[in-house]
Design a protein around this motif. Structure first.
Motif, mmCIF file in Angstrom:
data_model
loop_
_atom_site.group_PDB
_atom_site.id
_atom_site.type_symbol
_atom_site.label_atom_id
_atom_site.label_comp_id
_atom_site.label_asym_id
_atom_site.label_seq_id
_atom_site.Cartn_x
_atom_site.Cartn_y
_atom_site.Cartn_z
ATOM 1 N N VAL A 5 1.535 1.723 -3.686
ATOM 2 C CA VAL A 5 0.366 2.361 -4.468
ATOM 3 C C VAL A 5 0.528 3.597 -3.985
ATOM 4 N N THR A 15 -5.947 -2.223 -1.694
ATOM 5 C CA THR A 15 -4.954 -2.580 -1.978
ATOM 6 C C THR A 15 -4.908 -3.923 -0.943
ATOM 7 N N THR A 32 -1.918 -8.415 -9.807
ATOM 8 C CA THR A 32 -1.999 -7.390 -8.763
ATOM 9 C C THR A 32 -2.498 -5.908 -9.190
ATOM 10 N N TYR A 63 -4.504 -3.318 -8.409
ATOM 11 C CA TYR A 63 -4.276 -1.800 -8.557
ATOM 12 C C TYR A 63 -4.732 -0.868 -9.511
ATOM 13 N N HIS A 87 0.474 -1.289 0.216
ATOM 14 C CA HIS A 87 0.295 -0.242 0.038
ATOM 15 C C HIS A 87 0.840 1.423 -0.148
ATOM 16 N N HIS A 124 -7.915 0.886 -6.917
ATOM 17 C CA HIS A 124 -6.813 2.312 -7.352
ATOM 18 C C HIS A 124 -7.211 3.034 -8.056
ATOM 19 N N GLY A 154 -2.398 5.898 -6.020
ATOM 20 C CA GLY A 154 -3.966 5.337 -5.683
ATOM 21 C C GLY A 154 -4.756 5.912 -5.126
ATOM 22 N N ALA A 179 -0.293 2.024 -12.218
ATOM 23 C CA ALA A 179 -0.133 0.662 -11.919
ATOM 24 C C ALA A 179 1.742 -0.328 -12.113
ATOM 25 N N ALA A 234 3.532 0.966 -9.533
ATOM 26 C CA ALA A 234 3.189 0.004 -8.017
ATOM 27 C C ALA A 234 3.492 -1.197 -8.004
#
Length: 182
Positions: A95, A107, A155, A159, A92, A163, A100, A170, A173
Motif C-alpha cells: 500500500v 490497511t 480488500t 484500500y 501495508h 488509503h 497509500g 488500489a 496494491a
C-alpha cells in the motif's frame, strides 16, 4: 457520503456489519474510515474468525470425531492473531509502495473486514468432505475461489477508500503481492 445516523445504525451489531460489508462495501468502508484505531476491526476479525473456526471444528467433529485436537484448536487461534497482524504489515508495504495515505490502521481495517466472505462461508464447505469425488472437489474449489475473489475485491475497496487511492493504485496494491508470489 455517509450520514451520522447511518453510522449509528452501522454500530448496532457485528452481524449488521457483516451484512453491510457483503452488500454495500463502499458505504461500509466509508463508515469504517471514521473508526478510531484498530480496536473495532480487531474485535470484528476475532468474532469472524471465532465463527469460522468453531463452526468448522464442530462440523469436522460431527463428520469424524477423531479430527478434533485441543492443541491444534488453540494454535489456530494464536496463528490467526499473529497472521492478521503480519499479513496486514506485509500488505501495508505494498500500500505504501503505491502511495497509500491511511497508515497501518487503514490497511489493518481493510484486511480484517475483507476477510468476511471467506471466513463466513468457508466452514460450510466441510460438509462436502464425505463426498470427495472429482465433481464435488471442483465445486468446493470453485466456491473457495469465489470467496477468495470476493475477499480480494473487498480488500481493493478498502484500500481505495481507507488509503485514498485511485482505482489503478488500489488494484496494484492488491495484485502486487500476487504477482511477486507467481
Amino acid at each position: 457520503m455517509v450520514t451520522s445516523s447511518e453510522n449509528e445504525n452501522y454500530e448496532l451489531s457485528i452481524f449488521g456489519k457483516m451484512k453491510k460489508i457483503l452488500t454495500s462495501p463502499t458505504e461500509s468502508f466509508q463508515i469504517i474510515e471514521s473508526e478510531e484505531g484498530i480496536n473495532k476491526a480487531t474485535i470484528y476479525f476475532l468474532v469472524l474468525f471465532s465463527f469460522q473456526h468453531i463452526t468448522s471444528t464442530i462440523l469436522s467433529y460431527l463428520l469424524d470425531p477423531n479430527t478434533f485436537s485441543t492443541v491444534s484448536f488453540i494454535i489456530s487461534w494464536i496463528s490467526a492473531v499473529i497472521g492478521i497482524v503480519l499479513g496486514a504489515a506485509i500488505a501495508h508495504l505494498f500500500v505504501l509502495l503505491v502511495g497509500g495515505k491511511g497508515g497501518f490502521t487503514g490497511t489493518f481495517k481493510a484486511i480484517a473486514y475483507s476477510a468476511t466472505p471467506l471466513y463466513l462461508f468457508s466452514p460450510f464447505l466441510v460438509l462436502a468432505t464425505p463426498f470427495f469425488q472429482s465433481i464435488i472437489i471442483l465445486a468446493i474449489f470453485g466456491l473457495l475461489l469465489l470467496f477468495a475473489l470476493w475477499s480480494t475485491y473487498l480488500t481493493f475497496k478498502g484500500y481505495k477508500i481507507l488509503h485514498k487511492l485511485t482505482t489503478g493504485r488500489a488494484l496494484l496494491a492488491v495484485l502486487l503481492p500476487v504477482i511477486i508470489l507467481i
